[in-house]
Design a protein around this motif. Sequence first.
Motif, mmCIF file in Angstrom:
data_model
loop_
_atom_site.group_PDB
_atom_site.id
_atom_site.type_symbol
_atom_site.label_atom_id
_atom_site.label_comp_id
_atom_site.label_asym_id
_atom_site.label_seq_id
_atom_site.Cartn_x
_atom_site.Cartn_y
_atom_site.Cartn_z
ATOM 1 N N UNK A 96 42.540 47.163 36.353
ATOM 2 C CA UNK A 96 43.794 48.035 36.222
ATOM 3 C C UNK A 96 45.053 47.409 37.067
ATOM 4 N N UNK A 97 44.698 47.032 38.309
ATOM 5 C CA UNK A 97 45.563 46.525 39.386
ATOM 6 C C UNK A 97 45.763 44.870 39.281
ATOM 7 N N UNK A 98 44.859 44.461 38.420
ATOM 8 C CA UNK A 98 44.979 42.909 38.520
ATOM 9 C C UNK A 98 45.471 42.163 37.085
ATOM 10 N N UNK A 99 45.905 43.143 36.146
ATOM 11 C CA UNK A 99 46.278 42.839 34.819
ATOM 12 C C UNK A 99 47.573 41.932 34.773
ATOM 13 N N UNK A 100 47.940 41.577 35.864
ATOM 14 C CA UNK A 100 49.242 40.757 35.750
ATOM 15 C C UNK A 100 48.782 39.136 36.085
ATOM 16 N N UNK A 101 47.471 38.892 36.437
ATOM 17 C CA UNK A 101 47.093 37.656 36.732
ATOM 18 C C UNK A 101 45.757 37.268 36.162
ATOM 19 N N UNK A 102 45.995 36.427 35.319
ATOM 20 C CA UNK A 102 44.763 35.848 34.571
ATOM 21 C C UNK A 102 43.585 35.365 35.558
ATOM 22 N N UNK A 103 44.007 34.688 36.458
ATOM 23 C CA UNK A 103 42.669 34.561 37.697
ATOM 24 C C UNK A 103 41.993 35.795 38.023
ATOM 25 N N UNK A 104 42.752 36.705 38.382
ATOM 26 C CA UNK A 104 42.376 38.138 38.802
ATOM 27 C C UNK A 104 41.425 38.746 37.924
ATOM 28 N N UNK A 105 41.866 38.593 36.700
ATOM 29 C CA UNK A 105 41.042 39.376 35.690
ATOM 30 C C UNK A 105 39.836 38.479 35.473
ATOM 31 N N UNK A 106 39.974 37.370 35.445
ATOM 32 C CA UNK A 106 38.430 36.514 35.184
ATOM 33 C C UNK A 106 37.724 36.677 36.553
ATOM 34 N N UNK A 107 38.218 36.706 37.508
ATOM 35 C CA UNK A 107 37.457 36.779 38.653
ATOM 36 C C UNK A 107 36.555 38.248 38.767
ATOM 37 N N UNK A 108 37.441 39.209 38.314
ATOM 38 C CA UNK A 108 36.798 40.457 38.245
ATOM 39 C C UNK A 108 35.550 40.577 37.206
ATOM 40 N N UNK A 109 35.954 39.960 36.030
ATOM 41 C CA UNK A 109 35.033 39.893 34.939
ATOM 42 C C UNK A 109 33.761 39.111 35.372
ATOM 43 N N UNK A 110 33.952 37.962 36.105
ATOM 44 C CA UNK A 110 32.914 37.313 36.625
ATOM 45 C C UNK A 110 31.760 38.200 37.629
ATOM 46 N N UNK A 111 32.683 38.796 38.369
ATOM 47 C CA UNK A 111 32.068 39.563 39.530
ATOM 48 C C UNK A 111 31.242 40.874 38.657
ATOM 49 N N UNK A 112 31.894 41.321 37.629
ATOM 50 C CA UNK A 112 30.947 42.359 36.924
ATOM 51 C C UNK A 112 29.768 41.834 36.248
ATOM 52 N N UNK A 113 29.803 40.455 35.822
ATOM 53 C CA UNK A 113 28.906 39.807 35.322
ATOM 54 C C UNK A 113 27.714 39.659 36.342
ATOM 55 N N UNK A 114 28.064 39.027 37.446
ATOM 56 C CA UNK A 114 27.197 39.117 38.596
ATOM 57 C C UNK A 114 26.326 40.397 38.978
ATOM 58 N N UNK A 115 27.056 41.541 38.883
ATOM 59 C CA UNK A 115 26.403 42.559 39.158
ATOM 60 C C UNK A 115 25.714 43.122 38.114
ATOM 61 N N UNK A 116 25.820 42.650 36.588
ATOM 62 C CA UNK A 116 25.070 43.213 35.728
ATOM 63 C C UNK A 116 23.798 42.465 35.854
ATOM 64 N N UNK A 117 23.455 41.521 36.836
ATOM 65 C CA UNK A 117 22.194 41.168 37.033
ATOM 66 C C UNK A 117 21.255 42.030 37.946
#
Length: 391
Positions: A96-117
């Motif tokens: 919600x607070x990083x939707x102005x940066x593609x790098x921020x969104x991809x980083x958070x999606x990657x972190x979400x994937x990490x935690x899904x492990x």
Amino acid sequence: MTQTAVLAPARILPTIVFSQFAGTSLWFAGNAVLPELQASLGLQQGALGLLTSAVQFGFILGTLCFAFFSLADRVSPRLLFLLCALLGALANALILVSATSIAGVLLLRGLTGFLLAGIYPVGMKIAASWYSGNLGKAIGYLVGALVLGTAFPHLLRGLGAALPWQSMLLAISTLSAAGGLLMYLLVPDGPYLAKGAGFKVSNMLQVFRVREFRAAAFGYFGHMWELYTLWAFVPFILAYAYPEWQQGQLSIGSFKVIAAGAIGCVSGGYASQRWGSARVAFVQLLLSGLCCILSVWILQEPSLLLPFLLFWGVVVAGDSPQFSALTARTAPPQLVGTALTVVTSIGFAITIISIQLTGYLLTSLPVPAVFILLVFGPVMGLLSMGKLLQK
């Protein structure tokens, strides 16, 4: 000495199933709000593959880390599940607070994937600690919950198309946190939870020394070449075949196709009690492979496409819990968590290659000619399963 069978309390399986559904709803949360993210960040159509692969890549790193340190065998699985569900919910909400940066969104999606492990494979280990003889059926429910969790953001998007996308992300994060808390509070360590192995770098390789384990693992790898690529591109396929559909219709259609896999998972779990996990996995993988081949013709027939996709959705996911059950049964008992984690990690690495290749081919080939290439996964998986069927 034969271990005495223990009857699990009635609350255990429903709680595990709900918690798995809640935690894995984080998986496609970014896909469900893709149009808003595209508008905010100025992204092109290729953003679908990019967002999906970011989660997959994070999941791979997470599973490799968990497997390397044997965390799923050294830390209480329910505590690990809780921490990852809470942190995954936070990472998802921070979009919600990083939707102005593609790098921020991809980083958070990657972190979400990490935690899904710490959610998907750990949830399977928790189920394996409670259900021994009925593992195929129990994991059938569990992976069915994962399928519904994966599809849920599309349903939320379809039913609440007028809702702000921020509200949808917060709802998914709240659901994940609730699932983690319920797992920790209501599901104690099971009676079949073997004492975990100590940390050794060789643990990840040791599991592959068992021939039957290798057969199950390579069957799963073939299955994974097809599964997430189909799921990722279901909205694309529906938009291609039904250009008149609105966003809400596309989201509901995507939910139906992906969620249909829960039927295959649960029914396959019951069928495994009679015919065995190997046979059930083989038949469903064979049918999904045939769907890959038939897609060349049926993608050109809109009147047939939706029923066809619903059937494909059933069989493409229905073999997954049986491969997980076979992996858990054939792995060394003290390394079940590590085995499930490392196999899942490799399987998801394969999905990145498949998703990116499919996305590239869709820019250079006619759409009906692309998805037949997914058949290579089922073919490899079927060829690898001979030893399991003979046994």
